[in-house]
Scaffold this motif. Sequence first.
Motif, PDB file in Angstrom:
ATOM      1  N   LEU A 114       0.919  -1.371  -0.013  1.00  0.00           N
ATOM      2  CA  LEU A 114      -0.198  -0.113   0.055  1.00  0.00           C
ATOM      3  C   LEU A 114       0.812   1.230  -0.032  1.00  0.00           C
ATOM      4  O   LEU A 114       1.778   1.210   0.864  1.00  0.00           O
ATOM      5  N   CYS A 115       0.817   2.070  -0.967  1.00  0.00           N
ATOM      6  CA  CYS A 115       1.663   3.223  -1.192  1.00  0.00           C
ATOM      7  C   CYS A 115       0.803   4.401  -1.055  1.00  0.00           C
ATOM      8  O   CYS A 115      -0.236   4.522  -1.598  1.00  0.00           O
ATOM      9  N   MET A 116       1.550   5.451  -0.490  1.00  0.00           N
ATOM     10  CA  MET A 116       0.776   6.675  -0.351  1.00  0.00           C
ATOM     11  C   MET A 116       1.716   7.739  -0.944  1.00  0.00           C
ATOM     12  O   MET A 116       2.965   8.078  -0.947  1.00  0.00           O
ATOM     13  N   PHE A 117       1.062   8.495  -1.971  1.00  0.00           N
ATOM     14  CA  PHE A 117       1.504   9.445  -2.942  1.00  0.00           C
ATOM     15  C   PHE A 117       0.953  10.971  -2.470  1.00  0.00           C
ATOM     16  O   PHE A 117       0.078  11.113  -2.071  1.00  0.00           O
ATOM     17  N   THR A 118       1.863  11.874  -2.490  1.00  0.00           N
ATOM     18  CA  THR A 118       1.491  13.207  -2.326  1.00  0.00           C
ATOM     19  C   THR A 118       1.752  14.036  -3.469  1.00  0.00           C
ATOM     20  O   THR A 118       2.716  13.352  -4.012  1.00  0.00           O
ATOM     21  N   ALA A 119       1.282  15.374  -3.494  1.00  0.00           N
ATOM     22  CA  ALA A 119       1.798  16.235  -4.555  1.00  0.00           C
ATOM     23  C   ALA A 119       3.194  16.247  -4.635  1.00  0.00           C
ATOM     24  O   ALA A 119       3.888  16.566  -5.504  1.00  0.00           O
ATOM     25  N   SER A 120       4.106  16.460  -3.546  1.00  0.00           N
ATOM     26  CA  SER A 120       5.424  16.705  -3.489  1.00  0.00           C
ATOM     27  C   SER A 120       6.220  15.425  -3.767  1.00  0.00           C
ATOM     28  O   SER A 120       7.335  15.642  -3.900  1.00  0.00           O
ATOM     29  N   SER A 121       5.644  14.451  -3.424  1.00  0.00           N
ATOM     30  CA  SER A 121       6.298  13.114  -3.782  1.00  0.00           C
ATOM     31  C   SER A 121       6.504  12.566  -5.125  1.00  0.00           C
ATOM     32  O   SER A 121       7.574  11.665  -5.425  1.00  0.00           O
ATOM     33  N   GLY A 122       5.932  13.012  -6.085  1.00  0.00           N
ATOM     34  CA  GLY A 122       6.027  12.731  -7.492  1.00  0.00           C
ATOM     35  C   GLY A 122       5.636  11.204  -7.609  1.00  0.00           C
ATOM     36  O   GLY A 122       4.639  10.692  -7.238  1.00  0.00           O
ATOM     37  N   GLU A 123       6.525  10.767  -8.535  1.00  0.00           N
ATOM     38  CA  GLU A 123       6.306   9.480  -8.749  1.00  0.00           C
ATOM     39  C   GLU A 123       6.746   8.236  -7.907  1.00  0.00           C
ATOM     40  O   GLU A 123       6.390   7.291  -7.871  1.00  0.00           O
ATOM     41  N   TYR A 124       7.406   8.753  -6.616  1.00  0.00           N
ATOM     42  CA  TYR A 124       7.825   7.850  -5.894  1.00  0.00           C
ATOM     43  C   TYR A 124       7.074   8.070  -4.668  1.00  0.00           C
ATOM     44  O   TYR A 124       6.830   9.081  -4.030  1.00  0.00           O
ATOM     45  N   PRO A 125       6.573   6.864  -3.840  1.00  0.00           N
ATOM     46  CA  PRO A 125       5.617   7.106  -2.841  1.00  0.00           C
ATOM     47  C   PRO A 125       6.536   7.680  -1.544  1.00  0.00           C
ATOM     48  O   PRO A 125       7.593   7.369  -1.288  1.00  0.00           O
ATOM     49  N   VAL A 174       1.835  -5.479   2.728  1.00  0.00           N
ATOM     50  CA  VAL A 174       0.761  -6.207   3.117  1.00  0.00           C
ATOM     51  C   VAL A 174       1.032  -7.767   2.687  1.00  0.00           C
ATOM     52  O   VAL A 174       0.753  -8.118   1.743  1.00  0.00           O
ATOM     53  N   GLU A 175       1.175  -8.504   3.841  1.00  0.00           N
ATOM     54  CA  GLU A 175       1.348  -9.869   3.527  1.00  0.00           C
ATOM     55  C   GLU A 175       0.053 -10.727   3.074  1.00  0.00           C
ATOM     56  O   GLU A 175       0.435 -11.621   2.439  1.00  0.00           O
ATOM     57  N   ASP A 176      -1.046 -10.050   3.313  1.00  0.00           N
ATOM     58  CA  ASP A 176      -2.205 -10.893   3.038  1.00  0.00           C
ATOM     59  C   ASP A 176      -2.857 -10.754   1.652  1.00  0.00           C
ATOM     60  O   ASP A 176      -4.043 -10.963   1.466  1.00  0.00           O
ATOM     61  N   GLY A 177      -2.249  -9.908   0.769  1.00  0.00           N
ATOM     62  CA  GLY A 177      -2.461  -9.790  -0.633  1.00  0.00           C
ATOM     63  C   GLY A 177      -3.476  -8.400  -1.058  1.00  0.00           C
ATOM     64  O   GLY A 177      -3.659  -7.767  -0.175  1.00  0.00           O
ATOM     65  N   TYR A 178      -3.879  -8.610  -2.337  1.00  0.00           N
ATOM     66  CA  TYR A 178      -4.686  -7.532  -2.697  1.00  0.00           C
ATOM     67  C   TYR A 178      -6.063  -7.186  -1.908  1.00  0.00           C
ATOM     68  O   TYR A 178      -6.213  -6.001  -1.719  1.00  0.00           O
ATOM     69  N   GLY A 179      -6.737  -7.993  -1.463  1.00  0.00           N
ATOM     70  CA  GLY A 179      -7.918  -8.088  -0.764  1.00  0.00           C
ATOM     71  C   GLY A 179      -7.817  -6.933   0.469  1.00  0.00           C
ATOM     72  O   GLY A 179      -8.593  -6.348   0.693  1.00  0.00           O
ATOM     73  N   LYS A 180      -6.790  -7.488   1.188  1.00  0.00           N
ATOM     74  CA  LYS A 180      -6.472  -6.554   2.453  1.00  0.00           C
ATOM     75  C   LYS A 180      -6.000  -5.398   2.261  1.00  0.00           C
ATOM     76  O   LYS A 180      -6.265  -4.328   2.856  1.00  0.00           O
ATOM     77  N   CYS A 181      -5.182  -5.229   1.299  1.00  0.00           N
ATOM     78  CA  CYS A 181      -4.429  -3.985   0.758  1.00  0.00           C
ATOM     79  C   CYS A 181      -5.640  -3.019   0.458  1.00  0.00           C
ATOM     80  O   CYS A 181      -5.798  -1.860   0.801  1.00  0.00           O
ATOM     81  N   LEU A 182      -6.661  -3.593  -0.385  1.00  0.00           N
ATOM     82  CA  LEU A 182      -7.864  -2.551  -0.821  1.00  0.00           C
ATOM     83  C   LEU A 182      -8.469  -2.255   0.522  1.00  0.00           C
ATOM     84  O   LEU A 182      -9.186  -1.145   0.490  1.00  0.00           O
TER      85      LEU A 182
END
Length: 80
Positions: free
Chosen positions: A11-22, A28-36
């Motif tokens: 799970l990545c958090m992006f801000t206006a100042s972070s650009g393309e890098y989170p 997230v060990e439990d996969g996409y469902g847990k990530c969402l």
Amino acid sequence: MEMVTKIVVALCMFTASSGEYPEEHLYVEDGYGKCLEMKRKAERNVNPERIRFVCGEVEALMETDQTGKEHINKIIMSKG
């Protein structure tokens, strides 16, 4: 502490100042469902115009702590 390179869901958090890098990332060990699920909860608590959350596969340098739990030390490349 041991470090290995793996492809993992993060799970990545992006801000206006972070650009393309989170700005922040979480393994997230439990996969996409847990990530969402985590993404939906996080989005309820922030200003969506300033912060964006993304779930995805990343190639990451993983670190194992003293308790045996893995953490992302550094994202090498996004897979999505």
